[in-house]
Motif scaffolding. Structure first.
Motif, PDB file in Angstrom:
ATOM      1  N   ALA A   2      -6.116 -33.079  13.037  1.00 53.60           N
ATOM      2  CA  ALA A   2      -4.881 -32.309  12.880  1.00 53.60           C
ATOM      3  C   ALA A   2      -5.096 -30.859  13.296  1.00 53.60           C
ATOM      4  O   ALA A   2      -4.223 -30.250  13.933  1.00 53.60           O
ATOM      5  N   ARG A  24       0.985 -32.510  12.806  1.00 54.20           N
ATOM      6  CA  ARG A  24       0.548 -33.836  12.360  1.00 54.20           C
ATOM      7  C   ARG A  24       1.126 -34.900  13.283  1.00 54.20           C
ATOM      8  O   ARG A  24       2.203 -34.718  13.839  1.00 54.20           O
ATOM      9  N   ILE A  25       0.429 -35.999  13.368  1.00 55.72           N
ATOM     10  CA  ILE A  25       0.937 -37.147  14.122  1.00 55.72           C
ATOM     11  C   ILE A  25       1.705 -38.020  13.139  1.00 55.72           C
ATOM     12  O   ILE A  25       1.148 -38.500  12.149  1.00 55.72           O
ATOM     13  N   SER A  26       2.986 -38.220  13.419  1.00 55.54           N
ATOM     14  CA  SER A  26       3.794 -39.045  12.518  1.00 55.54           C
ATOM     15  C   SER A  26       4.058 -40.426  13.107  1.00 55.54           C
ATOM     16  O   SER A  26       4.436 -41.338  12.402  1.00 55.54           O
ATOM     17  N   HIS A  27       3.883 -40.557  14.404  1.00 53.85           N
ATOM     18  CA  HIS A  27       4.108 -41.859  15.044  1.00 53.85           C
ATOM     19  C   HIS A  27       3.158 -41.994  16.227  1.00 53.85           C
ATOM     20  O   HIS A  27       3.037 -41.066  17.022  1.00 53.85           O
TER      21      HIS A  27
END
Length: 110
Positions: A2, A24-27
Motif C-alpha cells: 500500500a 489501497r487496492i479495493s478490486h
C-alpha cells in the motif's frame, strides 16, 4: 504494498498539487485470457483429484471382492481370469458412463 502504491500515485499527481494520504487496492481483476487459463487449471486439478479418489476407491473394492471370493471359496481364479476380472471391474467402477452388461458365452481359452 500500500505504501509503495501511495508513493507511485503521489509522484504522478504531485505535478497537479495533489497530496496522496492513503492508497489501497479495493478490486483486483485479471485479464480475461489469464482468468480463463487460471479457471481451466483449477478445473483440471479438480478433475485429477476426483479421478484419483475414484481409482483409489475402485482398487479397494476390487481387492475386497477378490478377497471375499477367495475366502468364501466361491471361485478359484487362475492369473489370467483374475486379471480379466480386475480389468472388467475397474472399467465398470471407473467409467463415467453407465456400462452395458455383456454375457460371455465362450471361454477365455478358445
Amino acid at each position: 504494498m500500500a505504501e509503495q502504491l501511495r508513493t507511485e500515485i503521489e509522484a504522478r499527481l504531485q505535478k497537479a498539487g495533489v497530496h496522496v494520504i492513503e492508497a489501497r487496492i479495493s478490486h483486483l481483476a485479471y485479464a480475461p485470457k489469464i482468468a480463463s487459463a487460471m479457471l481451466r487449471r483449477q478445473q483440471a486439478s479438480a478433475i485429477v483429484a476426483a479421478r484419483t479418489k475414484i481409482v483409489e476407491g475402485a482398487v479397494g473394492m476390487v481387492e475386497m471382492a477378490l478377497d471375499h471370493l477367495s475366502q468364501n471359496k466361491v471361485v478359484d481364479l487362475d492369473e489370467e481370469r483374475r486379471a480379466a476380472m480386475v480389468s472388467n471391474m475397474l472399467v465398470v467402477l471407473c467409467s463415467e458412463h453407465n456400462v452395458q452388461p455383456v454375457v460371455n458365452t465362450g471361454t477365455l481359452y478358445s
